[in-house]
Design an enzyme around this catalytic site. Structure first.
Site, PDB file in Angstrom:
ATOM      1  N   ASP A  75     -30.751  51.176 -65.676  1.00 40.25           N
ATOM      2  CA  ASP A  75     -31.152  49.728 -64.817  1.00 40.25           C
ATOM      3  C   ASP A  75     -29.852  48.962 -65.169  1.00 40.25           C
ATOM      4  O   ASP A  75     -29.871  48.574 -66.378  1.00 40.25           O
ATOM      5  CB  ASP A  75     -32.522  49.452 -65.235  1.00 40.25           C
ATOM      6  CG  ASP A  75     -32.571  48.133 -64.711  1.00 40.25           C
ATOM      7  OD1 ASP A  75     -31.854  47.293 -64.004  1.00 40.25           O
ATOM      8  OD2 ASP A  75     -34.022  47.742 -64.409  1.00 40.25           O
ATOM      9  N   ASP A 111     -26.607  54.453 -62.167  1.00 38.12           N
ATOM     10  CA  ASP A 111     -27.627  53.967 -61.295  1.00 38.12           C
ATOM     11  C   ASP A 111     -28.930  54.284 -61.909  1.00 38.12           C
ATOM     12  O   ASP A 111     -29.190  54.976 -62.610  1.00 38.12           O
ATOM     13  CB  ASP A 111     -27.503  55.124 -60.023  1.00 38.12           C
ATOM     14  CG  ASP A 111     -28.381  54.409 -58.627  1.00 38.12           C
ATOM     15  OD1 ASP A 111     -27.464  53.769 -57.842  1.00 38.12           O
ATOM     16  OD2 ASP A 111     -29.429  54.504 -58.656  1.00 38.12           O
ATOM     17  N   GLY A 153     -23.377  58.468 -54.727  1.00 42.26           N
ATOM     18  CA  GLY A 153     -22.291  58.923 -55.608  1.00 42.26           C
ATOM     19  C   GLY A 153     -20.805  58.843 -54.462  1.00 42.26           C
ATOM     20  O   GLY A 153     -19.920  59.247 -55.096  1.00 42.26           O
ATOM     21  N   LYS A 204     -21.324  44.168 -53.590  1.00 45.35           N
ATOM     22  CA  LYS A 204     -22.155  43.964 -52.086  1.00 45.35           C
ATOM     23  C   LYS A 204     -22.988  42.540 -52.461  1.00 45.35           C
ATOM     24  O   LYS A 204     -23.537  42.298 -53.406  1.00 45.35           O
ATOM     25  CB  LYS A 204     -23.070  45.184 -51.978  1.00 45.35           C
ATOM     26  CG  LYS A 204     -24.000  44.810 -50.633  1.00 45.35           C
ATOM     27  CD  LYS A 204     -24.464  45.906 -50.255  1.00 45.35           C
ATOM     28  CE  LYS A 204     -25.422  47.123 -50.652  1.00 45.35           C
ATOM     29  NZ  LYS A 204     -25.418  48.359 -49.901  1.00 45.35           N
ATOM     30  N   TRP A 226     -19.106  56.310 -53.396  1.00 48.09           N
ATOM     31  CA  TRP A 226     -17.969  55.546 -54.096  1.00 48.09           C
ATOM     32  C   TRP A 226     -17.469  56.177 -55.312  1.00 48.09           C
ATOM     33  O   TRP A 226     -16.327  56.363 -55.478  1.00 48.09           O
ATOM     34  CB  TRP A 226     -18.538  54.136 -54.664  1.00 48.09           C
ATOM     35  CG  TRP A 226     -18.642  53.232 -53.221  1.00 48.09           C
ATOM     36  CD1 TRP A 226     -19.115  53.666 -52.175  1.00 48.09           C
ATOM     37  CD2 TRP A 226     -18.816  51.899 -53.185  1.00 48.09           C
ATOM     38  NE1 TRP A 226     -19.221  52.324 -51.151  1.00 48.09           N
ATOM     39  CE2 TRP A 226     -19.133  51.464 -51.983  1.00 48.09           C
ATOM     40  CE3 TRP A 226     -18.584  50.748 -54.173  1.00 48.09           C
ATOM     41  CZ2 TRP A 226     -19.097  49.999 -51.745  1.00 48.09           C
ATOM     42  CZ3 TRP A 226     -18.579  49.595 -54.014  1.00 48.09           C
ATOM     43  CH2 TRP A 226     -18.823  49.107 -52.711  1.00 48.09           C
ATOM     44  N   ASP A 282     -22.212  48.572 -55.596  1.00 51.97           N
ATOM     45  CA  ASP A 282     -22.787  48.502 -54.333  1.00 51.97           C
ATOM     46  C   ASP A 282     -24.232  48.696 -54.293  1.00 51.97           C
ATOM     47  O   ASP A 282     -24.865  48.964 -53.427  1.00 51.97           O
ATOM     48  CB  ASP A 282     -22.289  50.029 -53.691  1.00 51.97           C
ATOM     49  CG  ASP A 282     -22.617  50.009 -51.954  1.00 51.97           C
ATOM     50  OD1 ASP A 282     -22.682  49.221 -51.538  1.00 51.97           O
ATOM     51  OD2 ASP A 282     -22.706  51.126 -51.702  1.00 51.97           O
TER      52      ASP A 282
HETATM   53  N1  SAM Z   1     -22.336  53.207 -53.714  1.00 51.92           N
HETATM   54  C1  SAM Z   1     -23.518  54.027 -53.582  1.00 51.92           C
HETATM   55  C2  SAM Z   1     -22.770  55.652 -52.762  1.00 51.92           C
HETATM   56  O1  SAM Z   1     -21.581  55.231 -52.172  1.00 51.92           O
HETATM   57  O2  SAM Z   1     -23.288  56.286 -52.764  1.00 51.92           O
HETATM   58  C3  SAM Z   1     -24.354  53.727 -52.597  1.00 51.92           C
HETATM   59  C4  SAM Z   1     -25.395  52.738 -53.374  1.00 51.92           C
HETATM   60  S1  SAM Z   1     -26.992  52.582 -52.569  1.00 51.92           S
HETATM   61  C5  SAM Z   1     -26.512  51.665 -51.153  1.00 51.92           C
HETATM   62  C6  SAM Z   1     -27.570  51.449 -53.798  1.00 51.92           C
HETATM   63  C7  SAM Z   1     -28.036  51.720 -54.872  1.00 51.92           C
HETATM   64  O3  SAM Z   1     -28.489  50.737 -55.722  1.00 51.92           O
HETATM   65  C8  SAM Z   1     -29.326  52.694 -54.900  1.00 51.92           C
HETATM   66  O4  SAM Z   1     -28.932  53.984 -55.558  1.00 51.92           O
HETATM   67  C9  SAM Z   1     -30.180  52.100 -56.018  1.00 51.92           C
HETATM   68  O5  SAM Z   1     -30.908  52.993 -56.813  1.00 51.92           O
HETATM   69  C10 SAM Z   1     -29.402  51.226 -56.753  1.00 51.92           C
HETATM   70  N2  SAM Z   1     -29.639  50.131 -57.701  1.00 51.92           N
HETATM   71  C11 SAM Z   1     -30.634  49.204 -57.289  1.00 51.92           C
HETATM   72  N3  SAM Z   1     -30.938  48.576 -58.370  1.00 51.92           N
HETATM   73  C12 SAM Z   1     -30.562  48.981 -59.449  1.00 51.92           C
HETATM   74  C13 SAM Z   1     -30.713  48.648 -60.803  1.00 51.92           C
HETATM   75  N4  SAM Z   1     -31.342  47.616 -61.308  1.00 51.92           N
HETATM   76  N5  SAM Z   1     -29.710  49.250 -61.617  1.00 51.92           N
HETATM   77  C14 SAM Z   1     -29.182  50.301 -61.199  1.00 51.92           C
HETATM   78  N6  SAM Z   1     -28.917  50.735 -59.928  1.00 51.92           N
HETATM   79  C15 SAM Z   1     -29.702  49.921 -58.972  1.00 51.92           C
END
Ligand code: SAM
Length: 338
Positions: A126, A110, A53, A191, A55, A151
């Site tokens: 998802d 997320d 969280g 990203k 961002w 992200d």
């Molecule tokens: N932007 C976030 C922050 O600042 O705290 C960090 C994000 S982290 C690098 C990547 C996130 O992508 C993870 O929390 C992961 O659960 C999520 N993620 C990966 N595949 C996903 C999906 N299909 N649907 C939703 N979230 C997903």
């Protein structure tokens, strides 16, 4: 994260903990904003793949608020004051992120459960599923967003081709949701893992946006294949109608998830973001240099604070990069190791 891992001395990682960001990723979004002025005029935002969280914390304090002045005139804190050191000048001018802001709405989603962030409507889902996309639309309350950020990253396997492929599927799912919620002229930041087929992806973005740039914030490690695509001026192809019966529905049937309109390969400009006084996210600062690193980090954070509304209290000696380990800002809600 192991105690003796490289991250232990990563300046951004430590600084994020010290100022109350849940992840170092917050600095990536702040540095992207420094160059692209992402939040200007923005009141409605979607944060895809938002956990833990950080961002959302940045969005919570920046969206729907005027750009702060250099003297920190509209200082704010990411978690209701958590960023400001008690007794610091920033603490005195802190504005809680859930204070009234004109008609703003921030929706975050997320796969993982996420601690609530003030002023942010978050839920677990998802982004490749149709029902998640529909819930995002619902939570926007009939309004369009001017900005969608993503992200998202899958669990990295270390096999670059596979990681890049899974990441691109996530990216296309994010783009598919974006086509449903983004207002004309709006921006999309996501990203990307640079690889062989990235130019194909850029071609797809080009089909939907007037401007597509690839950006690497200083806080993103050079050793990482991660970059961010910044797409501005949402302008879908003539006749394009966003539909859940296309990409997302196809995915639900196990057929992949690409938006219907595809472009050719494209080479796009590359921009480096963030002038954080030479602080290197790949460097490990030995403890005897911690003081110097701290001073440089504090100067850099003071600059970021001025640009984002203060609250970092960067010159407070109590916030110098410390030598001991720091507790996580938002510990995992359901850690696998319990
Ligand atoms: N932007 C976030 C922050 O600042 O705290 C960090 C994000 S982290 C690098 C990547 C996130 O992508 C993870 O929390 C992961 O659960 C999520 N993620 C990966 N595949 C996903 C999906 N299909 N649907 C939703 N979230 C997903």
């Amino acid at each position: 994260m192991g105690r003796f891992s490289k991250d232990r001395r990563d300046v951004y990682y430590r600084k994020a903990k010290e100022v109350g960001f849940r992840a170092r990723s917050a600095f990536k979004l702040l540095q992207l904003d420094e160059v692209f002025d992402l939040f200007n005029g923005v009141t409605h935002v979607v944060d895809l793949c938002a956990a833990p969280g950080s961002w959302s914390q940045v969005l919570s304090r920046r969206v729907g608020r005027p750009r702060p002045t250099q003297d920190g005139g509209s200082a704010g804190a990411a978690d209701g004051g958590a960023l400001a050191a008690p007794g610091s000048p920033a603490a005195a001018t802190t504005v809680a992120p859930d204070a009234p802001a004109p008609e703003r709405r921030i929706v975050a989603v997320d796969l993982q459960e996420m601690e609530p962030v003030p002023g942010v409507a978050s839920f677990q889902g998802d982004i490749t599923r149709r029902e998640t996309a529909e819930r995002v639309v619902e939570l926007l309350g009939g309004c369009k967003a001017q900005l969608v950020v993503s992200d998202g990253a899958p669990d990295v396997t270390g096999l670059h081709d596979l990681d890049e492929h899974v990441q691109s599927q996530l990216l296309l799912a994010a783009l598919a949701i974006t086509t449903h919620v983004l207002a004309p002229g709006g921006s999309f930041v996501a990203k990307v893992f640079r690889g062989r087929d990235t130019s194909l992806l850029f071609g797809q973005f080009r089909a939907f946006f007037r401007e597509v740039v690839i950006a690497k914030p200083k806080s993103s490690r050079n050793s990482s294949i991660e970059s961010f695509v910044v797409c501005r001026g949402y302008d879908p192809p003539a006749g394009y109608t966003a539909s859940f019966d296309g990409a997302l529905a196809a995915h639900a049937a196990g057929e992949g998830s690409a938006p219907e309109a595809a472009g050719d390969r494209a080479v796009v400009p590359f921009v480096a973001c963030g002038d954080l006084s030479g602080l290197d996210s790949d460097a490990s600062y030995p403890s005897e240099l911690a003081g110097r690193a701290a001073a440089a980090a504090d100067a850099a954070m003071a600059a970021v604070a001025a640009a984002t509304g203060g609250g970092f209290a960067g010159t407070d000696p109590g916030l110098a990069v410390s030598k001991g380990s720091l507790a996580p800002v938002a510990p995992p809600i359901k850690p696998a190791y319990e």
